[in-house]
Every structure is written in structure tokens, then in C-alpha cells.
Write a protein that holds these residues in place. Structure first.
Motif, mmCIF file in Angstrom:
data_model
loop_
_atom_site.group_PDB
_atom_site.id
_atom_site.type_symbol
_atom_site.label_atom_id
_atom_site.label_comp_id
_atom_site.label_asym_id
_atom_site.label_seq_id
_atom_site.Cartn_x
_atom_site.Cartn_y
_atom_site.Cartn_z
ATOM 1 N N GLN A 238 -18.106 3.521 9.933
ATOM 2 C CA GLN A 238 -18.417 2.412 9.030
ATOM 3 C C GLN A 238 -18.108 2.791 7.587
ATOM 4 N N HIS A 239 -18.452 4.018 7.230
ATOM 5 C CA HIS A 239 -18.156 4.500 5.869
ATOM 6 C C HIS A 239 -16.647 4.537 5.625
ATOM 7 N N ILE A 240 -15.880 4.978 6.621
ATOM 8 C CA ILE A 240 -14.414 5.037 6.485
ATOM 9 C C ILE A 240 -13.843 3.641 6.286
ATOM 10 N N ALA A 241 -14.355 2.670 7.059
ATOM 11 C CA ALA A 241 -13.864 1.292 6.929
ATOM 12 C C ALA A 241 -14.207 0.714 5.567
ATOM 13 N N GLU A 242 -15.408 0.989 5.053
ATOM 14 C CA GLU A 242 -15.807 0.481 3.741
ATOM 15 C C GLU A 242 -14.976 1.103 2.634
ATOM 16 N N LYS A 243 -14.741 2.403 2.724
ATOM 17 C CA LYS A 243 -13.943 3.080 1.700
ATOM 18 C C LYS A 243 -12.507 2.552 1.710
ATOM 19 N N THR A 244 -11.962 2.376 2.901
ATOM 20 C CA THR A 244 -10.604 1.836 3.010
ATOM 21 C C THR A 244 -10.527 0.435 2.422
ATOM 22 N N GLY A 245 -11.510 -0.404 2.740
ATOM 23 C CA GLY A 245 -11.531 -1.763 2.201
ATOM 24 C C GLY A 245 -11.646 -1.785 0.689
ATOM 25 N N LYS A 246 -12.403 -0.855 0.133
ATOM 26 C CA LYS A 246 -12.559 -0.801 -1.327
ATOM 27 C C LYS A 246 -11.240 -0.431 -2.009
ATOM 28 N N VAL A 247 -10.578 0.587 -1.490
ATOM 29 C CA VAL A 247 -9.303 1.012 -2.082
ATOM 30 C C VAL A 247 -8.261 -0.101 -1.963
ATOM 31 N N LEU A 248 -8.204 -0.739 -0.808
ATOM 32 C CA LEU A 248 -7.231 -1.803 -0.618
ATOM 33 C C LEU A 248 -7.544 -3.027 -1.464
ATOM 34 N N GLY A 249 -8.826 -3.278 -1.719
ATOM 35 C CA GLY A 249 -9.191 -4.396 -2.587
ATOM 36 C C GLY A 249 -8.700 -4.189 -4.007
ATOM 37 N N GLU A 250 -8.870 -2.965 -4.532
ATOM 38 C CA GLU A 250 -8.386 -2.662 -5.879
ATOM 39 C C GLU A 250 -6.855 -2.705 -5.925
ATOM 40 N N PHE A 251 -6.247 -2.206 -4.879
ATOM 41 C CA PHE A 251 -4.791 -2.238 -4.850
ATOM 42 C C PHE A 251 -4.282 -3.674 -4.764
ATOM 43 N N SER A 252 -4.984 -4.521 -4.027
ATOM 44 C CA SER A 252 -4.564 -5.916 -3.876
ATOM 45 C C SER A 252 -4.514 -6.622 -5.228
ATOM 46 N N ARG A 253 -5.491 -6.321 -6.090
ATOM 47 C CA ARG A 253 -5.487 -6.914 -7.429
ATOM 48 C C ARG A 253 -4.253 -6.451 -8.218
ATOM 49 N N CYS A 254 -3.959 -5.147 -8.140
ATOM 50 C CA CYS A 254 -2.768 -4.628 -8.833
ATOM 51 C C CYS A 254 -1.491 -5.258 -8.276
ATOM 52 N N TYR A 255 -1.430 -5.414 -6.969
ATOM 53 C CA TYR A 255 -0.224 -5.952 -6.348
ATOM 54 C C TYR A 255 0.007 -7.404 -6.759
ATOM 55 N N LYS A 256 -1.057 -8.187 -6.798
ATOM 56 C CA LYS A 256 -0.902 -9.591 -7.161
ATOM 57 C C LYS A 256 -0.384 -9.726 -8.592
ATOM 58 N N GLU A 257 -0.879 -8.882 -9.496
ATOM 59 C CA GLU A 257 -0.391 -8.918 -10.882
ATOM 60 C C GLU A 257 1.088 -8.520 -10.953
ATOM 61 N N GLN A 258 1.428 -7.439 -10.264
ATOM 62 C CA GLN A 258 2.799 -6.949 -10.324
ATOM 63 C C GLN A 258 3.766 -7.872 -9.589
ATOM 64 N N TYR A 259 3.271 -8.628 -8.623
ATOM 65 C CA TYR A 259 4.120 -9.560 -7.888
ATOM 66 C C TYR A 259 4.662 -10.648 -8.822
ATOM 67 N N GLY A 260 3.808 -11.177 -9.686
ATOM 68 C CA GLY A 260 4.253 -12.191 -10.637
ATOM 69 C C GLY A 260 5.271 -11.645 -11.616
ATOM 70 N N VAL A 261 5.049 -10.417 -12.111
ATOM 71 C CA VAL A 261 6.000 -9.802 -13.047
ATOM 72 C C VAL A 261 7.339 -9.553 -12.361
ATOM 73 N N ALA A 262 7.292 -9.029 -11.116
ATOM 74 C CA ALA A 262 8.532 -8.743 -10.387
ATOM 75 C C ALA A 262 9.297 -10.025 -10.085
ATOM 76 N N LEU A 263 8.586 -11.103 -9.780
ATOM 77 C CA LEU A 263 9.246 -12.377 -9.508
ATOM 78 C C LEU A 263 9.919 -12.902 -10.769
#
Length: 897
Positions: free
Chosen positions: A15-40
Motif C-alpha cells: 500500500q505504501h509503494i502504491a501511494e508513493k508511486t501515485g504521489k510521484v506520478l501526480g506531480e509529474f502529471s502536472r509538469c507534463y500538462k504544462e510542458q505539453y502546451g509549450v511543446a504544442l
């Protein structure tokens, strides 16, 4: 071991591994969405404004390895589940995955593979000591005592180990050093290709992803190059999560591990692999959902960009001017004091090995084409051209032949500079340069193919063909020099930026990064998805050092260092019509000029994929691989013999070696069936199916012959006329042996059994083991000793065809006359006396824009063995052409479909 993993990875831990993975991916998702608009936005702007860069002179092949297998062969794999070494048949398909089968028969029957390995992120190790050093460093505090049994024992002196910081490790061993070198080159090529898993064809998703990874790591105060930016997006994200998660698990689980140091290390490796697989599955699901969401919003975002392009550009320039006024003075001081003095040193360290590698690519290309031309002079005909061109077209993807080019780049060192600029490893730059080398080689080959294909319809006779090949070679070499200079200069600029920009950002972060938030108000809300303060700040920092980098590369080009061209240089005779031919169209030499029957269905063609690299031909006399999996039935007994397997434990190294040596010297007899085939016995080894994380089901290659030289029966050559002289491989005149009696067997240098039936009539069809009718070649094996009725043991115990070319190192009867004098290779354009006893060594590659000497027409030339590098002198009188559909090549008999 399952109980051990369950005890350490209980429900709360999972459960801890799943929560940690979800947290890292959540922060990365925010970065990706921002960079997606710039790249487009950048993609649309690039599309509108166009590219003003220099145009490449060489053509580019879009699908270079369609319907091909890179390599296949046997090796031993250590199975951790039962602690045994097992023989495996390994296939490397065109996607560079490693696919392991129970044996070759299982591959041919299209049975499921035992293991699929995506080698992204792995390191190829050639010694157990290297592996133990990395394993000891992975779990601090556990150091095996001297004299204790190590975690791994290898039954031979030639191991190959795939090591990964998080995923499962794979252990292989080979019989000889030559096999280890070849398989090592193949494994390195697989790692190099799989590491480059993010496609550059994507103009939006790829830059958005890589920028998001960089921004995320910088938010964690991690600057500099990152070794684990390897593989596809899911693998990179899994590495990103493991980079943060693994230290926590090591601190929590490490002290609780029990047993001897070796057992604790083994347990930790398995725990890390289990966690990596859990993270990979969760990451793949979340990343796919994230990309799908962005793709849904793309049409609306792209419409806004095209509508407001001018306003967005104006707003971004206004923001950049404000940030520039604040940051540029500080950045210029930092560049002047900490970067500028070292740019020339970094550039020189990069230029030397990179340029040597590209020069080696040029040399290999020149040598292979020249060898082909000389062989055509000697053998003649369009049919031989087709045979050679089919091999030459895949030279760039031949790991063994390209290894000399890649090795030049391994000399790259940034000693002193590496610590100063926080460069964790130079492997990022090495692999990038090696990928450029392979691409330039393939572009040169494809351009050569295209130009030669154009000329074929206008040529008449062998002499015109050879002269045309030389002219085209000169043209392609000039184009290669120009494109090589352009690619290298771009690589140098990118590498210098990769080294210096993270260093500058880290230096400027304390004084600049905290003040960037106040610039956010300068961006209109409607444009906030396409303009980011952080990206604009990095662009300003890049501009502060870019002028110095461009100037350093320009000075190197002006001084003609390492054959670099100036940016203002334009090629004369640049063939503007060449690009009108259409890039990417593959040329099938076999179908167009080989005189083959109608094409097979696509499914059959995929199953019968050709192989780029031939089977290993080892001069050291390799020991047999098949330990009872596929044994020939004895003629004295209708029942197959009991299969022999390796010792069951890796601790019995001496016993394993004894078994291998015993197997190598054992004489196997064969049962001759009425149809000329052999009965086979299937292996009954236990199954252990392991699918590596990241290996998609599509990684399994379709069945193809991928011939390794075993299991192919060929017709014996016709008996020669007594007393006739035959030119042997080492350039000596030998008298052929007396024609053997029927059913005699002879021993050649490659130590394989040769069944010698009664001499057939030249051109007669003989039924081979694979069920195909092959023409009996007319040329004998020269100089081989033949004992009537004798059986001589073979090295690999597989009946093989006797080669049409003379057997190397064959015994010479005392009465033979041997000519030892070998003339030196003539100077270019020197007068060469006619005759078939003049041997032409391959000339060195000409200097850029130098004249290339033409080979004299009608001169017998040496034919070089593409695998071993040995020179084979061919007689003037060539054997009659083989029937359509088969090709007798220097790498073994291949059947073309």
C-alpha cells in the motif's frame, strides 16, 4: 522464495509503494500538462515558420530492418528458480528485444518463448568481478567475507551478465572468448537501441515528456545528466519513481534481511525486481490515462494557438525581455568565471573520439563496398551483385562489423570536467554519438543503393558495372563527409549545452529562482497554457552561454579540425534531384534482380525473416551447445539416447566443465534415413517463463530461419580431376585429394561432419535436410585429407554441407607444390600484370574529396570473409550459378524467399 518476498512485501508495504508511486506520478502529471502546451505551441510555430537548417545530402531509409532478424544462436542461461545452467536459443528480432527459447526447434515450431528481455537501462558486464562490485554497492553494509562462496559462479571463463539497478539480472555464459565478444556486441547494440526508446518522430509528446522529467528532477534539486533516462516513457517514469522509493525500502527492509551475506544480496535483488514490476504496472496505467487526456484537449489548444499565434509570440517576447534584464547580468558573470574557460577543453574531449568513430564508419563503408566491387570483378554478373547488396544494405545494423566504430566512442573521458559540471556519467553522450554513427552509415548505404539501382538499367557488362560502383562510391563519400560534419557539429553543441546548462541553473538557483514568481503576472490568462516563466528563464540562461558554444564549434570548423566543414560551406554537385527519388522506399534486390518466383504471402515472409548477422564461426573449435535437446539417433538403436543435462547446481563448476569437455570429444554416429533427413529428439527440460518488465507481447518475433549453420545438410561437391591444381584459401597451389569412396567422411577446419555420398553430376539436384532441392556445386574442398571409410569426430556433431570454397588450414600432401611468395598489394593505378595469381589487398579509404582508384577489369581479386576478416583467393573459373532461390554465401547457406 515466494514466502520470503511475501514477508518483506506485506499488504501495508504494498500500500505504501502504491501511494508513493501515485504521489510521484501526480506531480509529474502536472509538469507534463504544462510542458505539453509549450511543446504544442513550439510545434505549430515550427510548422509555420519552417526550418532554415542545412539540408542533408544523404537519403534516409524509413524501415531499415523490416522482415529481418538481427541475430540468433545458442548460449547458456542461469535459471535462478532451480539454480541450474540451461542451454537457450536466443533470437534478436528487428526491435532489438532479447527473446529466449527452449531450443531452436521450439523457435521453429513457433512455441512461446521462455523469456522476453527489454534491455533498456541494463549494463552489459563481461566478468563476475564487475558484477559482484555492483551488487555489493547496491546494498550497503553487506560485504561478503573473503573465502565465502560468491553470489554467482560461472562454469566457463566467458560470462555475459545483464545488470539493472532496479530490475531482475540475467546471467549468461559462452564457450569461447570469440563468442563472448560477438554476443557482447549484440547485447550492447540491444541496450543502445532500447535506451533510445522515446521516438523523435513525435514533435509534441516526446519533448513534453523529456522536459517534464527534467523539470520534475530540478524541483527536487537534481540537476545534471541522468543515466536512467532510458527506454520508453513508462520505463523512464518507473525509474523516476524507483529513484525515490528504493532508498526508503533499503533502509526499512535491509536491516531485516536474514541469512548469509550472499543470501541477503540475492533476496534484496528479488525484492527490488518485485517492487519495480509493481511500480511499472501502476505507472503504465496512469501514464496512458494522462496522455489520453492531453490528446483529447489537443484540437482545442491547437486551434487557439493558430488563432492567437502573433499575440502569443508578442506576449512571450515581452516576458523574455523582463526576465533577461533581471537574469542576464548574473548569468553572464557566471558564464565568464565558471564556464567559458572550460568550453574548449570539453569540446576537444568530445571531438576526438566522436570524429574517430565517424572516420571509422567511413572506412568500414569504403572497405565493404570496395571488397564487393573486387569480388564482382572476380566472379562477375548481376546475380553476385544481388547477393552482395542484400548483405551490404544491412551493414549499419551488423553489431560485430560496427563494433570497431562504436569502440572509438568508448574512449570519451571528461576527467576533472565531469566533477566540476556534475556529469554523473558519459554514457549518455557515448550512446547518442553511437546512434548517430549507425544512422549515418545506414543513410550512406541507402544512398549508395538508390544511386546504383538507378544505374543498373544503363549498364552493359561487368566492366561498366564496376566502374559505376566506384563513381557512385566517390559521390556518396563526399555526401557522407558533408552530412557527418553537420551531424557532429549539432551533437557537439547539444552535448555542450547538456553539460553547461544544468551547471548554470544550479549556480543561479539561489539568487534567481525565488524571484521568478513575480513574472507570472506578465502572462495573459488565455496564454498561460503556452507560456511558462520557468521555460522562458531557461531560454535566457541558454542564450547567455550559446554564443560562446557556437563560437567554439565555429572556430573548430574554420581550422578544419577533425574534418569539420564551415556552416557557410555549400557542396558542389550536391545532386538536387537525388531527393526527388523519394526517401524511405526499400529496395528488394532479391525480388527485382534475383529471378525469384512470385512473392510469398506476407505472413510466410515474416516467418522466414532473413538474418543480418551470420552464425558465429569460431576458429577455436567451440564446444557443442545441445546437451541432449536435439541429438541424432544412433543407427544401431531405434530408440533415442538418454539426454544429458548440465549439473543441477552452480556450485559444481568443475563438474560442469567436465561435462562440457566430455561432450565435446564424444563421437556421435548418424542414422541415414531414406529421405536424407535425421530424426530429432525434443528436449524435455523444465519450463521457467519469465517476462521482463516493459516487454510488450509484440516483442516476440515472428518465426524465421535465422540460420546458425546447424542442422543443414548439403550435397557433397563433385570429385575433381586427378592432378588438377586448385587455388586454396591461403593463396597456395594445392593438388586436390583423390576422390573419396562413397560413404566416406572427411574433417575440415570448421570441425563439422561432412557426409560424402557418391559424387553427383554437376548441377544435379540433391535433396537436403530442410526439404529443399539444391544444386550440387562443382568446386571441391581443396587440399583436404580424406580417409576412405573412416569416421572422424566433429566439433559440433551436426552434419553440414561441404563448402564450395577451399577449406582453410587443410593438410597438404607432400607431393604438392606450394607457392609461398605473396606479392605486395600494388599502388593505386599501378600497372598490374594479367593473370589469376595477383592478389589485391583492400586499399585504404581515400581522403575526403580524393580520387578513388578503379580496380582493373578482369583481374582475379581476393574475396574477404565478412565475419573472420580472412582473405580467400578465388579461382578464375567460378562454379556454375546456383538455382534461383538459394545463395551459397560466405556466412553459410541461406535460403531466400
Amino acid at each position: 522464495m515466494g514466502d520470503v518476498l511475501s514477508s518483506h512485501l506485506d499488504e501495508s508495504r504494498r500500500q505504501h509503494i502504491a501511494e508513493k508511486t501515485g504521489k510521484v506520478l501526480g506531480e509529474f502529471s502536472r509538469c507534463y500538462k504544462e510542458q505539453y502546451g509549450v511543446a504544442l505551441f513550439n510545434s505549430v510555430r515550427y510548422e509555420i515558420e519552417g526550418n532554415g537548417g542545412p539540408q542533408a545530402q544523404l537519403l534516409h531509409r524509413k524501415v531499415p530492418l523490416e522482415d529481418h532478424v538481427i541475430y540468433s544462436g545458442n548460449l547458456f542461461q542461469y535459471i535462478e528458480e532451480n539454480k541450474k545452467w540451461r542451454n537457450r536459443f536466443c533470437v534478436v528480432p528487428h526491435n532489438y528485444g532479447l527473446v529466449l527459447y527452449e531450443n531452436k526447434l521450439a523457435y521453429e515450431r513457433e512455441l512461446p518463448p521462455r523469456v522476453l528481455i527489454n534491455s533498456a537501462g541494463y549494463k552489459v558486464l563481461t566478468s563476475v568481478e564487475q558484477y559482484l562490485e555492483l551488487v555489493n554497492a547496491s546494498l550497503p553494509g553487506i560485504t561478503p567475507k573473503s573465502g565465502n562462496t560468491p553470489i554467482l559462479k560461472c562454469p566457463t571463463d566467458f560470462p555475459l551478465i545483464l545488470w539493472h539497478p532496479y530490475a531482475r539480472h540475467y546471467y549468461f555464459c559462452l564457450m569461447t572468448g570469440k563468442e563472448q565478444e560477438k554476443w557482447g556486441a549484440v547485447f550492447q547494440d540491444c541496450v543502445r537501441h532500447c535506451n533510445n526508446g522515446i521516438s523523435e518522430d513525435s514533435k509534441v509528446e516526446a519533448p513534453a515528456f523529456t522536459d517534464a522529467v527534467r523539470m520534475y528532477r530540478q524541483s527536487k534539486e537534481q540537476y545534471g545528466t541522468w543515466d536512467m533516462l532510458c527506454g520508453n516513457q513508462t520505463q523512464v517514469l518507473s525509474n523516476l519513481v524507483m529513484e525515490e522509493l528504493l532508498p526508503e525500502l533499503r533502509n526499512a527492509i535491509g536491516p531485516r534481511l536474514k541469512g548469509k551475506s550472499q543470501e541477503r544480496q540475492r533476496t534484496w535483488i528479488q525484492i527490488s525486481d518485485a517492487v519495480y514490476r509493481m511500480v511499472y504496472e501502476q505507472t503504465k496505467a496512469q501514464y496512458d490515462a494522462m496522455v489520453a487526456k492531453c490528446e483529447l484537449e489537443r484540437p482545442q489548444m491547437e486551434s487557439s494557438i493558430r488563432t492567437d499565434m502573433d499575440q502569443i509570440i508578442t506576449s512571450k517576447e515581452h516576458l523574455a525581455s523582463k526576465i533577461r534584464a533581471f537574469v542576464l547580468p548574473k548569468a553572464e558573470i557566471c558564464v565568464r568565471n565558471h564556464v567559458q574557460p572550460y568550453i574548449s577543453s570539453i569540446l576537444e574531449a568530445l571531438m576526438t573520439p566522436t570524429s574517430q568513430g565517424f572516420a571509422e564508419v567511413r572506412e568500414v563503408f569504403f572497405k565493404e563496398v570496395t571488397d564487393m566491387n573486387m569480388n564482382i570483378v572476380n566472379e562477375g554478373g548481376l546475380e553476385k551483385l544481388v547477393e552482395y547488396m542484400e548483405k551490404l544494405s544491412h551493414l549499419a545494423f551488423h553489431p560485430v562489423k560496427m563494433q570497431s566504430c562504436y569502440e572509438k566512442m568508448e574512449q570519451l573521458k571528461l576527467e576533472g570536467l565531469q566533477q566540476r559540471f556534475d556529469v554523473s556519467s558519459t554514457s549518455v553522450f557515448k550512446q547518442r554519438a553511437q546512434i548517430h554513427m549507425r544512422q549515418q552509415m545506414d543513410d550512406a548505404l541507402y544512398t549508395f543503393e538508390t544511386l546504383l539501382h538507378q544505374e543498373l538499367g544503363k549498364l552493359q557488362g561487368k566492366d561498366e558495372l564496376c566502374k559505376s560502383i566506384q563513381r557512385i562510391l566517390e559521390r556518396v563519400l563526399k555526401k557522407y563527409d558533408y552530412d557527418s560534419s553537420t551531424v557532429r557539429k549539432k551533437f557537439f553543441r547539444e552535448a555542450l549545452l547538456q553539460i553547461t546548462i544544468p551547471f548554470l541553473l544550479k549556480k543561479l538557483a539561489p539568487t534567481c529562482k525565488g524571484e521568478l514568481a513575480k513574472f507570472q503576472e506578465l502572462i495573459f490568462e488565455d496564454f498561460a497554457s503556452f507560456i511558462l516563466v520557468e521555460n522562458t528563464y531557461e531560454e535566457v540562461v541558454l542564450q547567455s552561454v550559446m554564443k560562446d558554444i557556437m563560437q567554439a564549434v565555429k572556430e573548430a570548423a574554420v581550422q578544419r579540425k577533425h574534418n569539420l566543414y564551415r556552416d557557410s560551406m555549400v557542396m558542389h554537385n550536391s545532386d538536387p534531384n537525388l531527393h526527388l527519388l523519394g526517401e524511405g522506399t526499400p529496395i528488394d534486390w532479391g525480388e527485382e534482380h534475383g529471378g525469384q518466383p512470385e512473392a510469398e504471402p506476407a505472413a510466410d515472409k515474416r516467418r522466414r525473416a532473413k538474418q543480418v548477422v551470420s552464425v558465429i564461426q569460431d576458429d577455436e573449435g567451440a564446444l557443442p551447445y545441445e546437451m541432449g535437446a536435439e541429438m541424432l539417433m544412433s543407427p544401431s538403436s531405434p530408440e533415442p539416447p538418454e539426454p544429458r543435462v548440465l549439473p543441477s547446481s552452480p556450485d559444481g563448476v568443475a563438474e560442469i566443465r567436465e561435462a562440457l569437455v566430455k561432450e565435446s570429444i564424444e563421437v556421435l554416429t548418424e542414422e541415414r534415413l531414406t529421405n536424407g533427413t535425421h530424426s530429432m529428439q525434443d528436449s524435455g527440460a523444465t519450463k521457467e517463463v519469465v517476462v521482463a518488465a516493459g516487454a510488450a507481447p509484440g516483442d516476440v518475433p515472428t518465426k524465421g530461419p535465422a540460420s546458425d549453420g546447424n542442422g543443414v545438410r548439403r550435397a557433397a561437391p563433385a570429385a575433381p580431376t586427378s592432378g588438377a591444381k586448385v587455388t586454396s584459401e591461403d593463396g597456395m597451389r594445392r593438388a586436390p585429394a583423390t576422390p573419396p569412396a562413397p560413404e566416406a567422411e572427411s574433417t575440415a577446419r570448421d570441425e563439422v561432419q561432412h557426409a560424402m555420398p557418391a559424387s553427383p553430376t554437376t548441377g544435379a539436384e540433391v535433396l537436403s535436410q530442410d526439404g529443399l532441392h539444391r544444386a550440387a556445386p562443382a568446386s571441391p574442398v581443396s587440399g583436404a585429407e580424406v580417409t576412405s571409410g573412416a569416421e572422424i569426430p566433429s566439433g559440433d556433431k551436426v552434419p553440414c554441407a561441404t563448402s564450395a570454397s577451399p577449406a582453410p588450414r587443410a593438410d597438404v600432401p607432400p607431393s604438392d607444390k606450394v607457392h609461398h611468395g605473396v606479392p605486395a598489394s600494388p599502388a593505386p593505378r599501378a600497372e598490374i600484370p594479367p593473370g589469376d595469381e595477383v592478389h589485391h589487398a583492400t586499399p585504404a579509404s581515400p581522403a575526403p574529396r580524393a580520387e578513388v582508384p578503379l580496380p582493373p577489369a578482369g583481374t582475379a581479386c581476393q574475396r574477404s570473409d565478412k565475419e573472420t576478416g580472412e582473405e580467400v583467393a578465388l579461382p578464375v573459373a567460378c562454379s556454375p550459378p546456383e538455382p534461383a532461390g538459394t545463395t551459397e554465401s560466405i556466412e553459410g547457406m541461406q535460403t531466400e524467399f
